[in-house]
Design an enzyme around this catalytic site. Structure first.
Site, PDB file in Angstrom:
ATOM      1  N   LYS A 245      39.491  17.794  19.353  1.00 49.84           N
ATOM      2  CA  LYS A 245      40.129  18.171  18.079  1.00 49.84           C
ATOM      3  C   LYS A 245      41.547  17.599  18.031  1.00 49.84           C
ATOM      4  O   LYS A 245      42.367  17.872  18.906  1.00 49.84           O
ATOM      5  CB  LYS A 245      40.158  19.698  17.974  1.00 49.84           C
ATOM      6  CG  LYS A 245      40.963  20.245  16.787  1.00 49.84           C
ATOM      7  CD  LYS A 245      40.823  21.777  16.688  1.00 49.84           C
ATOM      8  CE  LYS A 245      41.759  22.373  15.637  1.00 49.84           C
ATOM      9  NZ  LYS A 245      41.646  23.845  15.525  1.00 49.84           N
ATOM     10  N   ASP A 250      48.574  22.640  12.670  1.00 48.05           N
ATOM     11  CA  ASP A 250      47.686  23.515  11.903  1.00 48.05           C
ATOM     12  C   ASP A 250      48.504  24.626  11.245  1.00 48.05           C
ATOM     13  O   ASP A 250      48.844  25.621  11.879  1.00 48.05           O
ATOM     14  CB  ASP A 250      46.623  24.122  12.837  1.00 48.05           C
ATOM     15  CG  ASP A 250      45.647  25.020  12.076  1.00 48.05           C
ATOM     16  OD1 ASP A 250      45.666  24.991  10.825  1.00 48.05           O
ATOM     17  OD2 ASP A 250      44.858  25.729  12.735  1.00 48.05           O
ATOM     18  N   LYS A 257      48.975  30.209   7.699  1.00 53.23           N
ATOM     19  CA  LYS A 257      49.165  31.105   8.843  1.00 53.23           C
ATOM     20  C   LYS A 257      50.479  31.855   8.673  1.00 53.23           C
ATOM     21  O   LYS A 257      51.487  31.267   8.289  1.00 53.23           O
ATOM     22  CB  LYS A 257      49.234  30.300  10.141  1.00 53.23           C
ATOM     23  CG  LYS A 257      47.895  29.800  10.637  1.00 53.23           C
ATOM     24  CD  LYS A 257      48.036  29.085  11.960  1.00 53.23           C
ATOM     25  CE  LYS A 257      46.744  28.457  12.406  1.00 53.23           C
ATOM     26  NZ  LYS A 257      45.668  29.408  12.708  1.00 53.23           N
ATOM     27  N   ASP A 268      47.655  21.995  18.497  1.00 51.80           N
ATOM     28  CA  ASP A 268      46.267  22.094  18.049  1.00 51.80           C
ATOM     29  C   ASP A 268      45.510  20.768  18.235  1.00 51.80           C
ATOM     30  O   ASP A 268      44.347  20.667  17.882  1.00 51.80           O
ATOM     31  CB  ASP A 268      46.234  22.553  16.578  1.00 51.80           C
ATOM     32  CG  ASP A 268      45.006  23.384  16.258  1.00 51.80           C
ATOM     33  OD1 ASP A 268      44.363  23.896  17.190  1.00 51.80           O
ATOM     34  OD2 ASP A 268      44.680  23.502  15.055  1.00 51.80           O
ATOM     35  N   ASP A 327      41.722  27.608   7.132  1.00 46.38           N
ATOM     36  CA  ASP A 327      42.257  27.663   8.496  1.00 46.38           C
ATOM     37  C   ASP A 327      41.166  27.407   9.537  1.00 46.38           C
ATOM     38  O   ASP A 327      41.466  27.208  10.709  1.00 46.38           O
ATOM     39  CB  ASP A 327      42.924  29.032   8.720  1.00 46.38           C
ATOM     40  CG  ASP A 327      43.885  29.021   9.895  1.00 46.38           C
ATOM     41  OD1 ASP A 327      44.154  27.921  10.433  1.00 46.38           O
ATOM     42  OD2 ASP A 327      44.365  30.109  10.272  1.00 46.38           O
ATOM     43  N   GLU A 329      39.643  24.766  10.139  1.00 42.69           N
ATOM     44  CA  GLU A 329      39.620  23.334   9.846  1.00 42.69           C
ATOM     45  C   GLU A 329      39.100  22.488  10.993  1.00 42.69           C
ATOM     46  O   GLU A 329      38.553  21.414  10.786  1.00 42.69           O
ATOM     47  CB  GLU A 329      41.037  22.865   9.466  1.00 42.69           C
ATOM     48  CG  GLU A 329      41.985  22.522  10.626  1.00 42.69           C
ATOM     49  CD  GLU A 329      42.299  23.690  11.551  1.00 42.69           C
ATOM     50  OE1 GLU A 329      42.120  24.847  11.128  1.00 42.69           O
ATOM     51  OE2 GLU A 329      42.717  23.456  12.699  1.00 42.69           O
ATOM     52  N   ARG A 331      36.597  22.819  13.097  1.00 44.89           N
ATOM     53  CA  ARG A 331      35.152  22.579  13.098  1.00 44.89           C
ATOM     54  C   ARG A 331      34.767  21.570  12.022  1.00 44.89           C
ATOM     55  O   ARG A 331      33.810  20.831  12.166  1.00 44.89           O
ATOM     56  CB  ARG A 331      34.413  23.919  12.906  1.00 44.89           C
ATOM     57  CG  ARG A 331      34.661  24.578  11.580  1.00 44.89           C
ATOM     58  CD  ARG A 331      34.268  26.049  11.566  1.00 44.89           C
ATOM     59  NE  ARG A 331      35.164  26.858  12.396  1.00 44.89           N
ATOM     60  CZ  ARG A 331      34.992  28.156  12.630  1.00 44.89           C
ATOM     61  NH1 ARG A 331      33.958  28.802  12.114  1.00 44.89           N
ATOM     62  NH2 ARG A 331      35.844  28.817  13.391  1.00 44.89           N
TER      63      ARG A 331
HETATM   64  N1  BES Z   1      43.837  26.349  15.666  1.00 45.19           N
HETATM   65  C1  BES Z   1      43.285  27.599  15.288  1.00 45.19           C
HETATM   66  C2  BES Z   1      42.782  28.388  16.477  1.00 45.19           C
HETATM   67  C3  BES Z   1      43.808  29.019  17.354  1.00 45.19           C
HETATM   68  C4  BES Z   1      44.309  30.258  17.019  1.00 45.19           C
HETATM   69  C5  BES Z   1      44.181  28.413  18.501  1.00 45.19           C
HETATM   70  C6  BES Z   1      45.226  30.861  17.858  1.00 45.19           C
HETATM   71  C7  BES Z   1      45.098  29.018  19.335  1.00 45.19           C
HETATM   72  C8  BES Z   1      45.610  30.243  19.015  1.00 45.19           C
HETATM   73  C9  BES Z   1      42.112  27.409  14.347  1.00 45.19           C
HETATM   74  O1  BES Z   1      42.136  26.311  13.534  1.00 45.19           O
HETATM   75  C10 BES Z   1      42.064  28.614  13.476  1.00 45.19           C
HETATM   76  O2  BES Z   1      42.980  28.819  12.758  1.00 45.19           O
HETATM   77  N2  BES Z   1      40.998  29.376  13.604  1.00 45.19           N
HETATM   78  C11 BES Z   1      40.843  30.556  12.855  1.00 45.19           C
HETATM   79  C12 BES Z   1      39.414  30.523  12.363  1.00 45.19           C
HETATM   80  C13 BES Z   1      39.084  31.598  11.413  1.00 45.19           C
HETATM   81  C14 BES Z   1      39.764  31.373  10.087  1.00 45.19           C
HETATM   82  C15 BES Z   1      37.590  31.583  11.281  1.00 45.19           C
HETATM   83  C16 BES Z   1      41.056  31.748  13.763  1.00 45.19           C
HETATM   84  O3  BES Z   1      40.635  31.703  14.917  1.00 45.19           O
HETATM   85  O4  BES Z   1      41.674  32.717  13.331  1.00 45.19           O
HETATM   86 ZN    ZN Z   2      43.301  24.716  14.257  1.00 41.50          ZN
HETATM   87 ZN    ZN Z   3      43.207  26.681  11.697  1.00 39.93          ZN
END
Ligand code: BES
Ligand code: ZN
Ligand code: ZN
Length: 485
Positions: A245, A250, A257, A268, A327, A329, A331
């Site tokens: 990734k 992000d 966020k 990220d 968020d 994103e 995947r």
């Molecule tokens: N980059 C984040 C995941 C992340 C969160 C990594 C905290 C490290 C620490 C990812 O893109 C994300 O925001 N995921 C969301 C997905 C949700 C909206 C389904 C998450 O995990 O809250």
């Molecule tokens: Zn992310």
């Molecule tokens: Zn995200």
């Protein structure tokens, strides 16, 4: 700041000197006064794992391996012991630290050296006022009977981790998609693997609607990096395909966020940096393994014409995806890469990503979440490699029911299932884009550290580099030779 590693023999008079032992027997080859010998013996008797003496010749550290533990744990204890000695070596102001052993297995000396090398890294290029007298050694010299191939592997491995850390720790403005692609090109040039960068027009021609969609809130165009290490003596004809990734920042997009962890979201792209560093390492080490790495790169911002919840994107393989949350994103951009991998007829596809907060909530910074459809042998090998390099991976179930929440009313699939089971649902989303054997590694916990964890330094510690390099090495040495065809 990154130290260089050297291998020599007969540097026992160098100082600072570290000697790894695994019994209470003190090394006879080190010249010591009687009272110094007594002091060391006393410290060890008290159960100290390391004893440091300032002798007439300079700083001497004796470090005792914990021989009652399994070997992989002994190695980790030595890496950690090395990191806890870092300050002592800074105090000496010396340019070099020499590491040796007293009748111990070479792997113990190597493990200590690895911990030291990874602890000596600093991302200090933006610090204009360096603290006076605070200087890390520039070199680490191993003076022990170590196989040249093992030394070489360690040296390359440390260099690869530094390369990943350098990319991850850069501020977002210094590591946008274009600069990321350039950094990957530079690594390719240095190590001798091929790099092809697809720009926005070629990404559009390939109909990578996921990567384009996530990028639409940004003023920087996306990039798609294709890295290839294809040695003539490769043991495999179908490649190992690693996909990382590459979200250089992000913000969450329109589902922006909140909270104080946004400042960590420049990391990220840790999965992308990890796979680039693995290629760098295996190309430098001439590993006979045909390996491809794919990195979709963009930032995720709410600007411009950013995609919104409710939008539907058409992906590289024609699948339509309803965006429920901008968020989620990672995947979406990875899915384009996973379906692009099909053209390589992969032996195995491995995705590595800071994908979900869910994985971080489950395992903290201690472990990477692993799931997938790959044969048991691959999953087990990944777990074993995780123990070997102490980047442990924890298997999660991958039952089909976890994929059911991704059904959409208006498109083929949506990018969000429930929050419960979120790490697995993220993996299920990716798995739906490939028929190849598949492993997904969610490094959201261990890849972003708020404080140092021994030699795993805060911010971007380089998680996944040593793990995937060890895995590639195992593949090259013949696990599953039946797939050679
Ligand atoms: N980059 C984040 C995941 C992340 C969160 C990594 C905290 C490290 C620490 C990812 O893109 C994300 O925001 N995921 C969301 C997905 C949700 C909206 C389904 C998450 O995990 O809250
Ligand atoms: Zn992310
Ligand atoms: Zn995200």
């Amino acid at each position: 700041m990154k130290p260089e590693l050297f291998l020599t023999t007969g540097a026992e008079s160098n100082r600072p000197l570290v000697c790894v032992i695994d019994s209470d027997e003190l090394p006879a080859f080190i010249e010591l006064q009687d009272y110094e010998r007594d002091l060391l013996a006393k410290g060890l008797k008290e159960g100290k794992e390391s004893v440091v003496l300032y002798t007439r010749q300079g700083c001497l550290a004796i470090v005792k391996a914990k021989s009652n533990l399994p070997v992989f744990r002994q190695h980790e204890e030595l890496r950690r012991a090395a990191s806890s000695l870092t300050e002592k070596f800074i105090e000496t102001g010396s340019a070099d630290v020499t590491v040796t052993g007293n009748n111990v297995k070479a792997s113990l000396v190597l493990a200590f050296t690895e911990g030291l090398a990874l602890s000596f890294y600093r991302f200090d290029k933006y610090i204009t006022k360096k603290e006076r007298g605070k200087k890390l050694p520039d070199t680490i010299t191993i003076s022990y009977d170590v196989a040249a191939s093992e030394f070489e592997w360690l040296k390359r491995s440390c260099e690869a981790v530094y390369a990943a850390r350098d990319m991850i720790n850069e501020p977002p403005r210094k590591m946008n998609a274009q600069l990321f692609a350039q950094a990957v090109k530079d690594l390719g040039q240095e190590a001798g693997f091929s790099v092809e960068i697809l720009d926005k027009s070629r990404i559009a021609a390939l109909k990578m609607g996921g990567l384009l969609g996530i990028n639409s809130g940004s003023i920087d165009p996306p990039e798609f990096c294709i890295l290839e290490h294809k040695p003539e003596n490769a043991v495999n004809s179908k490649p190992l395909v690693l996909i990382g990734k590459g979200v250089v920042l992000d913000t969450g997009g329109l589902n922006i966020k909140t909270g104080d962890y946004l400042n960590m979201m420049k990391t990220d792209m840790a999965g992308g940096a990890a796979v680039a560093a693995v290629l760098y390492m295996i190309a430098k080490a001439d590993l006979p393994l045909y390996t491809v790495a794919l990195i979709p790169v963009t930032d995720n911002r709410p600007g411009q014409n950013a995609i919104a919840p409710g939008d539907v994107l058409t992906m590289h393989n024609g699948t339509t995806v309803e965006i429920m949350n901008t968020d989620a994103e990672g995947r979406v951009i990875l899915a384009d890469a996973v379906s692009y991998a099909k053209r390589f007829d992969p032996l195995l596809v491995v995705t590595i990503a800071t994908l979900t907060g869910s994985a971080a909530m489950t395992f903290g910074t201690i472990a990477t979440a692993m799931m997938g459809t790959a044969p048991e042998e691959y999953l087990r090998t990944m777990e074993e490699c995780g123990e070997e390099v102490y980047e442990r991976v924890a298997p999660l179930p991958f039952w089909e029911e976890y994929g059911e929440s991704l059904k959409s009313d208006i498109a083929d699939i949506k990018n969000l299932g429930g929050r419960e089971g979120g790490a697995i649902i993220g993996g299920k989303f990716l798995a739906s884009f490939t028929d190849a054997p598949f492993i997904h590694l969610d490094i959201a916990g261990p890849a972003m550290l708020k404080k140092n964890d021994h030699y795993r330094l805060k911010e971007g510690p380089g998680t996944g580099v040593r793990l995937l390099a060890a895995f590639a090495r195992r593949l090259a040495s013949g696990i599953n030779n039946s797939n050679k065809s």
